[in-house]
Design a protein around this motif. Sequence first.
Motif, short mmCIF file in Angstrom:
data_model
loop_
_atom_site.label_atom_id
_atom_site.label_comp_id
_atom_site.label_asym_id
_atom_site.label_seq_id
_atom_site.Cartn_x
_atom_site.Cartn_y
_atom_site.Cartn_z
N ARG A 30 37.39 5.75 -60.86
CA ARG A 30 38.12 4.61 -61.40
C ARG A 30 38.69 5.01 -62.74
O ARG A 30 38.13 5.87 -63.42
CB ARG A 30 37.20 3.39 -61.59
CG ARG A 30 36.88 2.64 -60.32
CD ARG A 30 36.40 1.21 -60.63
NE ARG A 30 35.42 1.17 -61.71
CZ ARG A 30 34.12 1.41 -61.54
NH1 ARG A 30 33.67 1.68 -60.34
NH2 ARG A 30 33.30 1.36 -62.58
N LYS A 52 33.41 6.47 -59.21
CA LYS A 52 33.65 5.23 -58.45
C LYS A 52 32.40 4.37 -58.40
O LYS A 52 32.47 3.13 -58.43
CB LYS A 52 34.10 5.59 -57.03
CG LYS A 52 34.56 4.41 -56.19
CD LYS A 52 36.00 4.07 -56.48
CE LYS A 52 36.57 3.11 -55.45
NZ LYS A 52 37.98 2.80 -55.71
N ASP A 64 42.28 1.56 -56.59
CA ASP A 64 42.52 0.27 -55.93
C ASP A 64 43.73 -0.47 -56.48
O ASP A 64 44.26 -1.37 -55.83
CB ASP A 64 41.28 -0.62 -56.09
CG ASP A 64 40.05 -0.02 -55.43
OD1 ASP A 64 40.21 0.64 -54.38
OD2 ASP A 64 38.94 -0.19 -55.97
N ALA A 65 44.15 -0.12 -57.70
CA ALA A 65 45.25 -0.85 -58.32
C ALA A 65 45.89 0.00 -59.40
O ALA A 65 45.32 1.00 -59.86
CB ALA A 65 44.75 -2.17 -58.92
N LYS A 88 48.52 3.37 -58.79
CA LYS A 88 47.36 3.64 -57.91
C LYS A 88 47.61 4.83 -56.99
O LYS A 88 46.67 5.46 -56.52
CB LYS A 88 46.99 2.40 -57.11
CG LYS A 88 48.01 1.93 -56.10
CD LYS A 88 47.50 0.70 -55.36
CE LYS A 88 48.49 0.22 -54.32
NZ LYS A 88 47.97 -0.99 -53.61
#
Length: 340
Positions: A229, A143, A262-263, A255
């Motif tokens: 991520r 992240k 986050d998405a 997500k």
Amino acid sequence: MTTLRRSLVAAVAAAGLAASAASAQAPQFFRIGTGSAGGTYYPIGGIIANAISCPPGSRCRATGDGGGTDGVPGLVAVAQATQGSVQNVNLIQSGNAESGFVQSDVTHWSYTATGLFEGRPKLDRLRFIAHLFPEHIHAVVRKDSPIRSFEDLRGKRIAIGLQASGARIGSELILAAYGLQPNRDYTPEYLNQAQGTERMQDRGLDATMTVVGYPAAAFSEFCARTGCRILPVTDEAAKRVIERAPFYAQGVIPKAAYEGLDADTPTLTVGALWLVRDSVPEDLVYGITRALWSETTRALLDGGHAKGREIVRERALLGRGVVPFHPGAEKFYREAGMLN
């Protein structure tokens, strides 16, 4: 003793001897090549192995004794940890595993000796049982990493999957679509996702890539503990990969798949197939296919793993391509009205 009574006694004795012989019969073992423990193949393989098994002495519905499992009488199926798709097709071809889970691209290339298998002997003992679920390209970073795109991976250290895995093939295809070649533009590490996330945890790697159905246990643990991520695959890069390997399709990792995302992340998908060796008896594969799509197995898949819910009979025939059906599987699908 009357003739009728003597006949009844003889029949009961014969039935008892037959039952004793059946219970003493050695179990029939059936190996399923899967993948590493931190991925999706291995836990799904364990669920399916349990569902199709009915060892000697167990209660099997197929024998009409009421209750029990929908497994094949006398069968002991085992999920075998492997390096993944490439090793699995070789294990099946050589007879060192009866079956295995394989990406659809690896299936096609290995059976036809084309693509990444060009120049190698054709692996012509492969036969199709079922399509299981879609797998997704994962390119995972910490992240707190400055890496936000595939272009940022230039000059970095990347775990791209074990040498004999479909994950390595998929990872190299994606990286090549961005103009990145191993040992020139990045340093490849041939590690599975569990090993890769462990190295990222210690900051010994910049990224870990693989082809796996979400949620993968290794990534779930890493994202919850460290934060993560997933790098998005652009439309342009996806089209370049699909032109080279039309077994891929565009997809999304939602997500909700991993803690802290986050998405939704656009990526590529490829089918996970269950293949079997052509020499496995027709009646056995018929029984295995029937057990796979039984209501009892449905409950085990739904409750055993998030990816299990995506293994549905409506998609059983996807992704087969040029690989022939095993006659036992084909018989089941014809009886079920799924083949003309």
